[in-house]
Design an enzyme around this catalytic site. Structure first.
Site, mmCIF file in Angstrom:
data_model
loop_
_atom_site.group_PDB
_atom_site.id
_atom_site.type_symbol
_atom_site.label_atom_id
_atom_site.label_comp_id
_atom_site.label_asym_id
_atom_site.label_seq_id
_atom_site.Cartn_x
_atom_site.Cartn_y
_atom_site.Cartn_z
ATOM 1 C CE1 TYR A 253 84.401 -30.806 18.783
ATOM 2 C CE2 TYR A 253 84.944 -32.932 17.799
ATOM 3 C CZ TYR A 253 84.134 -32.157 18.602
ATOM 4 O OH TYR A 253 83.055 -32.726 19.241
ATOM 5 C CB THR B 76 83.484 -36.113 20.747
ATOM 6 O OG1 THR B 76 83.679 -36.834 19.529
ATOM 7 C CG2 THR B 76 84.814 -35.447 21.096
ATOM 8 C CG ASP B 77 83.338 -41.150 18.613
ATOM 9 O OD1 ASP B 77 83.469 -39.959 18.243
ATOM 10 O OD2 ASP B 77 82.836 -42.028 17.881
ATOM 11 C CD GLU B 78 85.772 -36.216 15.851
ATOM 12 O OE1 GLU B 78 86.771 -35.489 15.755
ATOM 13 O OE2 GLU B 78 84.788 -36.131 15.103
ATOM 14 C CE LYS C 11 83.645 -31.896 23.374
ATOM 15 N NZ LYS C 11 82.541 -31.075 23.975
#
Ligand code: NAD
Ligand code: DAU
Length: 363
Positions: free
Chosen positions: A166, A139-141, A170
């Protein structure tokens, strides 16, 4: 001679939102054989695969990626040429209220899968070893957030700065994947993608939650001031990007994937309301527009302000770019939910309902 047009692809998390789009794409558009390995958590739904479930190239096994013995057995039986790893706990709000499963699946589960893949890959014949890929879908998060006052974008070299349990889980799994490449030579690829939307999206996430709440005359919760920005990508564009990457990318590479489509949350919700006013006008709630249901609620703790992806590397190197624009993609999405009430109802009567109850109406 190994023919790359007929690969055995092991997909984890294939009963989820993005995994099911990837499997539908692979079965409909390629000749590969698929093994879908999914634990079927609250977010896994085999009904999302109903259109391809009877295809002889599709196989399913319910298994937890952390279950070493079971997953090792599946590798032995299926003999994957490539692994696409999507299984994860994916919802930020759930990670804030209870993070243990995120640590277990996203970090420990990824570690187990890496170890199994490594032992399996080390014993492959040289030609298959060369072509094998462990594709980690992320993810870009992991990059944290950007200021809403800047025009800066996340690139593949943006430093990691995850904000939520989260995104930290990741980011941890991305680091493990890169370490397995550098230390053991496992041929990995990582993709970091922005927010997906489209059919079969579990209705805890902003877009499907808004559509279904509106249709039921419930409030449309916007966190904080609703000014946060996400870069939305239609899920079928993401599935196509992942296939380009897994078949063309060099081992050890990373690609950012995004929609060039920054939208404020408030605008996304208003857009959905406008579409619903046209496609499913409400005559019983005593409201002029679904927009009247918008409600500002307390902000998400640690809420990331803005995500925006620079997707120039994947365009230049692999020729991928998004095909769907946001207006047509959102319309298709709203129509899909209106036309797929069975899928929706099965979710609304299950686990989702219990979670919403605990989340928004605690005793
Ligand atoms: P999802 O929550 O819809 O689906 C996750 C799937 O993984 C479910 O089918 C679930 O049953 C399965 N799963 C969970 N734990 C498992 C375990 N221990 N063993 C086996 N299966 C397990 O998620 P999604 O939105 O489809 O996301 C898929 C992947 O893409 C995730 O890794 C996520 O981090 C990443 N991602 C998602 C987005 C997005 O906008 N949704 C964007 C970028 C990256
Ligand atoms: O950026 C990629 C990420 O996008 C993925 O890695 C995650 O798996 C995926 O869930 C998604 O994370 P977000 O937190 O951005 O998605 P969500 O749909 O939960 O929220 C989108 C934005 O809308 C976010 O700013 C929070 C806000 N929001 C969300 C909900 C559910 C609201 O304002 N109200 C809501 O009810």
């Amino acid at each position: 001679m190994f023919d790359c047009n007929f690969m055995n692809i092991l997909i984890t998390g294939g009963a989820g939102f993005i995994g099911s789009a990837v499997i539908r794409y692979l079965i409909n558009e390629t000749d590969h054989k698929i093994l879908n390995v999914d634990k079927l958590t609250y977010a896994g739904n085999l009904e999302s695969l109903a259109t391809i479930a009877n295809n002889s190239r599709y196989h399913f096994c319910q298994a937890d990626i952390s279950d070493q013995a079971h997953i090792t057995q599946l590798f032995k039986q299926f003999q994957p040429d490539t692994v696409m790893h999507l299984a994860a706990e994916s919802h930020v709000d759930r990670s804030i209220s209870s993070s243990a499963e995120f640590i277990q699946t996203n970090i420990v589960g990824t570690f187990q899968l890496l170890e199994i893949s490594r032992h399996y890959w080390e014993n492959l014949p040289e030609e298959k070893q060369h072509l094998f890929r462990f594709h980690h879908i992320s993810t870009d998060e992991v990059y944290g957030d950007l200021s809403d006052l800047s025009s800066e974008l996340f690139t593949e070299s943006t430093p990691y700065a995850p904000s939520s349990p989260y995104s930290a889980s990741k980011a941890s799994s991305d680091h493990l994947v890169r370490a397995w490449h550098r230390t053991y030579g496992l041929p990995v690829i990582i993709t970091n993608c922005s927010n997906n939307y489209g059919p079969y999206h579990f209705p805890e996430k902003l877009i499907p939650l808004t559509i279904l709440n509106a249709l039921q005359g419930k409030k449309l919760p916007l966190y904080g001031n609703g000014e946060q920005i996400r870069d939305w990508l239609y899920v079928e564009d993401h599935a196509r990007a992942l296939y380009q990457v897994v078949t063309k990318a060099k081992a050890g590479s990373t690609y950012n994937i995004g929609g060039h489509n920054e939208q404020k949350n408030i605008d996304v919700v208003k857009n959905i309301c406008t579409l619903l006013d046209e496609l499913a006008p409400n005559k019983t709630l005593g409201i002029k527009s679904y927009k009247d249901l918008i409600t500002f609620v307390p902000d998400r703790p640690g809420h990331d302000v803005r995500y925006a992806i620079d997707a120039s590397k994947i365009k230049q190197e692999l020729g991928w770019e998004p095909e769907e624009n946001f207006q047509s993609g959102l319309r298709k999405t709203v129509l899909w939910y209106l036309n797929n009430q069975d899928w929706v109802n099965h979710i609304l009567t299950g686990e989702y309902q219990k979670w919403i109850q605990q989340q928004y109406h605690p005793q």
